[in-house]
Enzyme design. Sequence first.
Site, short mmCIF file in Angstrom:
data_model
loop_
_atom_site.label_atom_id
_atom_site.label_comp_id
_atom_site.label_asym_id
_atom_site.label_seq_id
_atom_site.Cartn_x
_atom_site.Cartn_y
_atom_site.Cartn_z
N LYS A 94 0.81 -1.22 0.00
CA LYS A 94 0.00 0.00 0.00
C LYS A 94 0.84 1.27 0.00
O LYS A 94 0.44 2.28 -0.57
CB LYS A 94 -0.97 0.00 1.18
CG LYS A 94 -0.32 0.00 2.56
CD LYS A 94 -1.38 -0.03 3.64
CE LYS A 94 -0.73 -0.02 5.03
NZ LYS A 94 -1.75 -0.02 6.09
N ARG A 119 -8.60 -0.44 16.77
CA ARG A 119 -8.94 -0.19 15.39
C ARG A 119 -9.87 -1.33 14.99
O ARG A 119 -10.87 -1.57 15.65
CB ARG A 119 -7.69 -0.06 14.51
CG ARG A 119 -7.95 0.73 13.21
CD ARG A 119 -6.73 0.91 12.35
NE ARG A 119 -6.37 -0.34 11.65
CZ ARG A 119 -5.42 -0.42 10.73
NH1 ARG A 119 -4.73 0.66 10.40
NH2 ARG A 119 -5.14 -1.58 10.15
#
Length: 354
Positions: free
Chosen positions: A36, A129
């Site tokens: 990414k 998260r």
Amino acid sequence: MRYPCVEISLDKIKHNTREIVELCKRNNINVTGVTKVFCGEPKIAKTMVEGGVQILADSRIENLIKLKEINVPKMLLRLPMISQADEVIKYSDISLNSELNTIKELSKKAVEQNKEHKIILMVDLGDLREGIFDEEEIFFVVSEILKLDGIKLIGIGTNLTCYGGVIPKYENLSKLVKIKMNIEKKFNIELDIISGGNSSSLYLLKAGEMPKKINQLRLGESIVLGRETAYGESIENTYDDCFKLIVEIIEIKEKPSVPIGEIGMDAFGNKPKFIDKGIMKRAICAIGKQDVDLGDIIPYDKNIEILGESSDHLILDITKCEKNYEIGDNVEFKLTYGGILKVMTSEYVKKNFV
């Protein structure tokens, strides 16, 4: 040569990949290479595969589409969006999940495409998260997954440090191992993978504190910057300069160090403050906040001081530089992880492979 550009050393990336894959292999851990930070650039992804990663992973479907010709399994890192379920099945072999409704939609699309899609169920160990926090909910979701067609539960995983900054420890990762064993016992199944986090988990290998049943890590920053991310320590025999930013000087003038007139807001709504250092030699380079944040670039010339940025301009103090910079000269910078992410995302920064 067109500037600004980011110079990418594929040899250094391959070297880093091999070193880290071998480190993990000695601890019976497989490496999933995270793409990414460089936006799924296929040349870099192929280099990581040549270096030994067994799976390529990205947070965005758009990047996985770029990687579809590389013959290794693909993993979607960010929890799937229901609206993209069809593409998730089409372009990824594995996805990380925590929401049952999403998994059911993936099942539906997998059946439609006549595929078996593998999932890793994410567990929240306290970083807050993604992931299921309550163990009873984990058991319920597993029981429902096992009823679905087109879906295969292959393991559980966690993510630490990215949001809450929680450091991976033997204690919290051991909880993940225990949950995996409890699932297997309760449902009489075998899970192949315990995905023990990202580059922040690597320091546990050197310390000899990684729980032995952790058998997968998802690694990106450690490969491109040669460091673990729990404490920011360098990994032995790796490079930290696989990516280098090169920009061009478009103006050099001697000017005051403090603007003249009433100070209001800058282009981004902030009221800047200045220190009076007298007249200084200032260089303007053709790059700006649209491309990279000034906190993410480190000049190779130690005598350069970064003064600030606007959208399209980087302003430097070159007063103390030994080199006599001229218009059209280049200035080179090391990049942080965030800097690599920004320049690789910007369409205005050329990518050069060396």
